[in-house]
Design a protein around this motif. Sequence first.
Motif, PDB file in Angstrom:
ATOM      1  N   SER A 157       0.681  -1.182   0.094  1.00 23.20           N
ATOM      2  CA  SER A 157       0.042  -0.047  -0.060  1.00 23.20           C
ATOM      3  C   SER A 157       0.783   1.266   0.013  1.00 23.20           C
ATOM      4  N   LEU A 158       0.126   2.301  -0.320  1.00 20.15           N
ATOM      5  CA  LEU A 158       1.096   3.718  -0.457  1.00 20.15           C
ATOM      6  C   LEU A 158       1.696   4.170   0.913  1.00 20.15           C
ATOM      7  N   LEU A 159       0.976   3.685   1.935  1.00 17.76           N
ATOM      8  CA  LEU A 159       1.433   3.958   3.522  1.00 17.76           C
ATOM      9  C   LEU A 159       2.688   3.003   3.733  1.00 17.76           C
ATOM     10  N   GLN A 160       2.746   1.741   2.998  1.00 15.00           N
ATOM     11  CA  GLN A 160       3.957   1.005   3.572  1.00 15.00           C
ATOM     12  C   GLN A 160       5.344   1.197   2.620  1.00 15.00           C
ATOM     13  N   ARG A 161       4.782   2.146   1.517  1.00 10.41           N
ATOM     14  CA  ARG A 161       5.801   2.575   0.690  1.00 10.41           C
ATOM     15  C   ARG A 161       6.731   3.565   0.932  1.00 10.41           C
ATOM     16  N   VAL A 162       6.120   4.523   1.936  1.00 14.32           N
ATOM     17  CA  VAL A 162       6.766   5.605   2.545  1.00 14.32           C
ATOM     18  C   VAL A 162       7.755   5.299   3.676  1.00 14.32           C
ATOM     19  N   SER A 163       8.871   5.771   3.479  1.00 11.95           N
ATOM     20  CA  SER A 163      10.060   5.282   4.561  1.00 11.95           C
ATOM     21  C   SER A 163       9.636   6.379   5.512  1.00 11.95           C
ATOM     22  N   PRO A 164      10.284   5.932   6.804  1.00  9.11           N
ATOM     23  CA  PRO A 164      10.418   6.689   8.038  1.00  9.11           C
ATOM     24  C   PRO A 164      10.939   8.042   7.840  1.00  9.11           C
ATOM     25  N   THR A 165      12.161   8.345   7.002  1.00 10.72           N
ATOM     26  CA  THR A 165      12.509   9.320   6.705  1.00 10.72           C
ATOM     27  C   THR A 165      11.731  10.351   5.755  1.00 10.72           C
ATOM     28  N   GLN A 166      10.875   9.861   5.112  1.00  7.55           N
ATOM     29  CA  GLN A 166       9.926  10.718   4.339  1.00  7.55           C
ATOM     30  C   GLN A 166       8.851  11.068   5.226  1.00  7.55           C
ATOM     31  N   TRP A 167       8.499  10.273   6.160  1.00  3.92           N
ATOM     32  CA  TRP A 167       7.470  10.530   7.269  1.00  3.92           C
ATOM     33  C   TRP A 167       7.996  11.704   8.051  1.00  3.92           C
ATOM     34  N   VAL A 168       9.131  11.828   8.173  1.00  8.05           N
ATOM     35  CA  VAL A 168       9.581  12.711   9.193  1.00  8.05           C
ATOM     36  C   VAL A 168       9.634  14.116   8.313  1.00  8.05           C
ATOM     37  N   ALA A 169      10.189  13.950   7.087  1.00 11.23           N
ATOM     38  CA  ALA A 169       9.977  15.165   6.196  1.00 11.23           C
ATOM     39  C   ALA A 169       8.782  15.829   6.049  1.00 11.23           C
ATOM     40  N   LEU A 170       7.749  14.909   6.111  1.00 14.82           N
ATOM     41  CA  LEU A 170       6.313  15.399   5.927  1.00 14.82           C
ATOM     42  C   LEU A 170       5.850  16.038   6.999  1.00 14.82           C
ATOM     43  N   VAL A 171       6.116  15.217   8.080  1.00 16.91           N
ATOM     44  CA  VAL A 171       5.718  16.137   9.551  1.00 16.91           C
ATOM     45  C   VAL A 171       6.526  17.372   9.596  1.00 16.91           C
ATOM     46  N   LEU A 172       7.671  17.532   9.390  1.00 15.28           N
ATOM     47  CA  LEU A 172       8.323  18.783   9.380  1.00 15.28           C
ATOM     48  C   LEU A 172       7.960  19.610   8.447  1.00 15.28           C
ATOM     49  N   THR A 173       7.599  19.451   7.340  1.00 12.36           N
ATOM     50  CA  THR A 173       6.882  20.332   6.521  1.00 12.36           C
ATOM     51  C   THR A 173       5.413  20.893   7.045  1.00 12.36           C
ATOM     52  N   ILE A 174       4.881  19.883   7.521  1.00 15.46           N
ATOM     53  CA  ILE A 174       3.399  20.209   7.956  1.00 15.46           C
ATOM     54  C   ILE A 174       3.547  21.403   9.109  1.00 15.46           C
ATOM     55  N   LEU A 175       4.538  21.040   9.932  1.00 14.19           N
ATOM     56  CA  LEU A 175       4.825  21.958  11.097  1.00 14.19           C
ATOM     57  C   LEU A 175       5.292  23.201  10.510  1.00 14.19           C
ATOM     58  N   ALA A 176       6.122  23.365   9.697  1.00 12.78           N
ATOM     59  CA  ALA A 176       6.612  24.605   8.949  1.00 12.78           C
ATOM     60  C   ALA A 176       5.419  25.405   8.341  1.00 12.78           C
TER      61      ALA A 176
END
Length: 74
Positions: free
Chosen positions: A8-27
């Motif tokens: 699934s799409l959620l399984q293809r996203v690496s932990p590094t990409q999750w951190v980048a996404l969260v940091l972008t949302i926080l920014a």
Amino acid sequence: MGTTEKRSLLQRVSPTQWVALVLTILAVIFILQNRTKVSIEILAVTITSPMWIILLLLFIIGWVAGVLTMRRRR
């Protein structure tokens, strides 16, 4: 032939990409909450700008100063 599993799409996203996404949302949240204009004085010059731009510039200046003073490993 090998088995091909579709992840699934959620399984293809690496932990590094999750951190980048969260940091972008926080920014983005930070920018939206700090849009008010502030005035700062540097020597005899007064600068009026949104707070997030001033904080971003100070962050960049600090980062550049760190890079310029960092010791290189051999």
